[in-house]
Structure formats: structure tokens, C-alpha cells
Design an enzyme around this catalytic site. Structure first.
Site, short mmCIF file in Angstrom:
data_model
loop_
_atom_site.label_atom_id
_atom_site.label_comp_id
_atom_site.label_asym_id
_atom_site.label_seq_id
_atom_site.Cartn_x
_atom_site.Cartn_y
_atom_site.Cartn_z
N TYR A 166 -1.84 -8.09 -2.12
CA TYR A 166 -1.26 -7.98 -0.67
C TYR A 166 0.06 -9.14 -0.87
O TYR A 166 1.09 -8.79 -0.74
CB TYR A 166 -1.90 -8.12 0.38
CG TYR A 166 -1.19 -7.90 1.90
CD1 TYR A 166 -1.08 -6.66 2.32
CD2 TYR A 166 -0.68 -9.01 2.54
CE1 TYR A 166 -0.28 -6.41 3.33
CE2 TYR A 166 0.00 -8.70 3.81
CZ TYR A 166 -0.02 -7.52 4.33
OH TYR A 166 0.76 -7.18 5.30
N SER A 216 5.51 -10.11 4.78
CA SER A 216 4.43 -11.02 5.35
C SER A 216 4.56 -12.19 4.95
O SER A 216 5.11 -12.80 4.14
CB SER A 216 3.32 -10.04 4.97
OG SER A 216 2.11 -10.96 5.28
P1 NAP Z 1 -1.18 -0.53 10.75
O1 NAP Z 1 -1.22 -0.34 12.39
O2 NAP Z 1 -2.66 -0.37 10.26
O3 NAP Z 1 -0.17 0.47 10.27
C1 NAP Z 1 0.05 0.44 9.09
C2 NAP Z 1 0.99 1.83 8.73
O4 NAP Z 1 1.39 2.00 7.28
C3 NAP Z 1 0.35 3.03 9.39
O5 NAP Z 1 1.57 3.62 10.27
C4 NAP Z 1 0.33 3.85 8.13
O6 NAP Z 1 0.42 5.38 8.43
C5 NAP Z 1 1.11 3.39 7.20
N1 NAP Z 1 0.87 3.55 5.83
C6 NAP Z 1 -0.21 3.08 5.34
N2 NAP Z 1 -0.10 3.83 3.78
C7 NAP Z 1 0.99 4.75 3.96
C8 NAP Z 1 1.40 5.61 2.97
N3 NAP Z 1 0.77 5.72 1.73
N4 NAP Z 1 2.33 6.42 3.28
C9 NAP Z 1 3.05 6.12 4.42
N5 NAP Z 1 2.60 5.29 5.21
C10 NAP Z 1 1.56 4.66 5.14
O7 NAP Z 1 -0.69 -1.97 10.41
P2 NAP Z 1 0.64 -2.77 11.20
O8 NAP Z 1 0.14 -4.18 11.30
O9 NAP Z 1 1.27 -1.98 11.87
O10 NAP Z 1 1.42 -2.94 9.45
C11 NAP Z 1 2.79 -2.52 9.37
C12 NAP Z 1 3.52 -3.18 8.46
O11 NAP Z 1 3.44 -4.80 8.93
C13 NAP Z 1 2.87 -3.50 7.34
O12 NAP Z 1 3.57 -3.34 6.09
C14 NAP Z 1 2.01 -4.62 7.21
O13 NAP Z 1 1.69 -4.97 5.91
C15 NAP Z 1 3.01 -5.49 7.75
N6 NAP Z 1 2.58 -6.87 8.22
C16 NAP Z 1 1.59 -6.70 9.37
C17 NAP Z 1 0.97 -7.98 9.88
C18 NAP Z 1 0.02 -8.01 11.10
O14 NAP Z 1 -0.53 -8.99 11.45
N7 NAP Z 1 -0.49 -6.81 11.72
C19 NAP Z 1 1.39 -9.17 9.30
C20 NAP Z 1 2.25 -8.96 8.63
C21 NAP Z 1 2.90 -7.88 7.97
P3 NAP Z 1 -0.91 6.43 8.45
O15 NAP Z 1 -1.77 5.78 9.26
O16 NAP Z 1 -0.29 7.77 8.86
O17 NAP Z 1 -1.26 6.36 7.01
#
Ligand code: NAP
Length: 242
Positions: free
Chosen positions: A153, A140
Site C-alpha cells: 500500500y 495516504s
Molecule cells: P472504502 O470505503 O473501502 O472504499 C474503497 C473504494 O474503492 C470503494 O468504493 C471500492 O468500490 C473502490 N474500489 C476498490 N477496488 C476497486 C477497483 N478495482 N475498481 C474500482 N473501484 C474500486 O475505503 P475508503 O477509506 O473510502 O477509501 C477511499 C480511498 O481513500 C482509497 O484510495 C484509500 O486508499 C484512501 N485512503 C483511505 C484512508 C482511510 O483511513 N479510510 C486513509 C488514507 C487513504 P467497490 O466497492 O465498488 O469495489
């Protein structure tokens, strides 16, 4: 059969990455922790498109669960190995450090940083033996720049960035690359509580990114075309941070 594992593959960025890697011909191992229905929907979408996929439930922060699930997967799949690993699972639990409880600190670090270690350490050996592999860590902007309210984070993602650079050097000679993708603000469940109107004003592109845009970059890093890129952190943020 060529396999790719995406942690947290049921939703958001992970979902888009699963669909992109399936398009590239990989059989997708979709990991989820709590979102079984969403993960099942991703599987059905891949299969409907003529691809191949399976579900694998584990909590990435729990080393025992990860070890047992991957051991079982290996026993049941002798026809190949996981050559692409996308460490995508992540959670936010924001607060100023002044108010942050240890549970919140450990939860966020447990999923992103410990989770990356738990999964990668078990899959890297096959990649080294086969002399081909791709590890792609979703980090991130927060892990590069640091964002107030996100010390947990930022520390988790910053840790993954440092580990990416170190591991890349450990395995480069064996045809295994290790890179990080650092999104800015992407439209997913993780950002749905944010004030988009205010935040968009700070983004040169004037909008949040889409999971598909992140998945395209991951697809390139997963491909053979990226073979001389390793130990890199590639930002995808609409010009927010340079
Ligand atoms: P999201 O829709 O909330 O998805 C998060 C994912 O992480 C879900 O599929 C969830 O699976 C999984 N997860 C959480 N805890 C877990 C665990 N203990 N074991 C296995 N899986 C787990 O958010 P997203 O934006 O797609 O995030 C994906 C990645 O991108 C993350 O690493 C996040 O930090 C990164 N990111 C996102 C953004 C943004 O703006 N959205 C920006 C920078 C980085 P379950 O629902 O099955 O638990």
C-alpha cells in the site's frame, strides 16, 4: 454540462466526494466495481438533491475494462467532457513483507497505481484540449511516511504521489492541475477493522477524520479557486504527521 468522475464513488470517501462535487454543480459519473447498490444509493441521493449523476462500472485495475467504459461514455456524452477526475479507488491487503504473497502486492498496486494510470491517461487529453482540468489523487499518509505491514500500500500510494508531481509539470501550462490528498485515519469500511482506541491516542486531534472532511478539501482542489496549486500533496490527518 460539467462532468466529474469519481472512481470508487459508491462508498466511504468516494461517496462523500461525489456528494460534494454534485453540490458544486458537477454532473457526477460514479464509478464502482462491486458495490452497485451503494453506488445506486449515491446516485439517488444526488438526484433527490436536484443534481445529476450516472453510474459507470469498471475495475480500475483492468485497462481493457477502463478503456471500453470510458470510450462508451464519451460516445454517449457529446455535450461535455470530464473536467474533474478523482482517482479514489483503493484497497488494503496488509501483511509484513516477510509473509506477503505476490498476489497481495500486485492487487494493491493494481488498484491504486495502475488504476490511476489507466483512467487518467484517457481523460487528460480532453482536459488539455479544453485548457481546463483537475486531477485529484487520493493517496495516504502511508505513501508519505511508509507504514509497517503496508509495503504494498505504501509503494502504491508513494508511486501515485511521484506520478502526481511528474504529471503536474507535464500539463501545468494548459490550465490542468494535478494534486494528491493524503488522508490519515478516516472512518470508512477500510478502517473498520483497526483498533481505534489505541490509534486515537496517537492522533493529535484525538479522533479519526470523516469522509466529509476529506471531501471538503477535494472540493476546494476541484474548484477554480485552487488554480495555482499543482503537484502538491496535501495531508489531512488531524496532526498525525507533519
Ligand atoms: P472504502 O470505503 O473501502 O472504499 C474503497 C473504494 O474503492 C470503494 O468504493 C471500492 O468500490 C473502490 N474500489 C476498490 N477496488 C476497486 C477497483 N478495482 N475498481 C474500482 N473501484 C474500486 O475505503 P475508503 O477509506 O473510502 O477509501 C477511499 C480511498 O481513500 C482509497 O484510495 C484509500 O486508499 C484512501 N485512503 C483511505 C484512508 C482511510 O483511513 N479510510 C486513509 C488514507 C487513504 P467497490 O466497492 O465498488 O469495489
Amino acid at each position: 454540462m460539467k462532468y466529474a468522475l469519481v472512481t470508487g464513488g459508491g462508498k466511504g470517501i468516494g461517496r462523500a466526494v461525489c456528494l460534494k462535487l454534485a453540490e458544486l454543480g458537477y454532473s457526477i459519473v460514479i464509478n464502482y466495481n462491486s458495490s452497485e447498490q451503494a453506488a445506486q444509493e449515491v446516485l439517488e441521493t444526488i438526484v433527490a438533491g436536484g443534481g445529476s449523476a450516472s453510474l459507470l462500472r469498471f475495475d480500475v485495475s483492468d485497462n481493457m475494462q477502463v478503456s471500453e467504459a470510458l470510450k462508451k461514455w464519451r460516445e454517449e456524452n457529446n455535450d461535455g467532457y470530464i473536467e474533474v477526475l478523482v482517482n479514489n479507488a483503493g484497497v488494503r491487503d496488509d501483511n509484513l513483507m516477510l509473509w506477503m504473497e505476490p498476489e497481495s502486492w500486485h492487487k494493491v498496486i493494481g488498484v491504486s497505481l495502475d488504476g490511476m494510470f489507466h483512467v487518467t491517461r484517457l481523460l487528460i487529453k480532453d482536459m488539455l484540449v479544453k485548457r481546463y482540468g483537475r486531477v485529484i489523487n487520493i493517496v495516504s499518509l502511508s505513501g508519505i511516511k511508509g507504514l509497517p505491514g503496508q509495503t504494498n500500500y505504501s509503494a502504491a500510494k508513494g508511486g501515485v504521489i511521484a506520478a502526481t508531481k511528474a504529471l503536474a509539470q507535464e500539463v501545468a501550462k494548459k490550465g490542468v492541475t494535478v494534486n494528491a490528498v493524503a488522508p490519515g485515519f478516516i472512518n470508512t469500511d477500510m478502517t473498520k477493522d483497526l483498533d481505534q482506541v489505541t490509534l486515537k491516542q496517537q492522533i493529535p486531534a484525538g479522533r479519526f477524520g470523516t469522509p466529509e472532511e476529506v471531501a471538503s478539501l477535494v472540493g476546494f482542489l476541484a474548484s477554480g479557486d485552487s488554480s495555482y496549486i499543482t503537484g502538491e500533496v496535501i495531508s489531512i490527518n488531524g496532526g498525525l504527521y507533519t
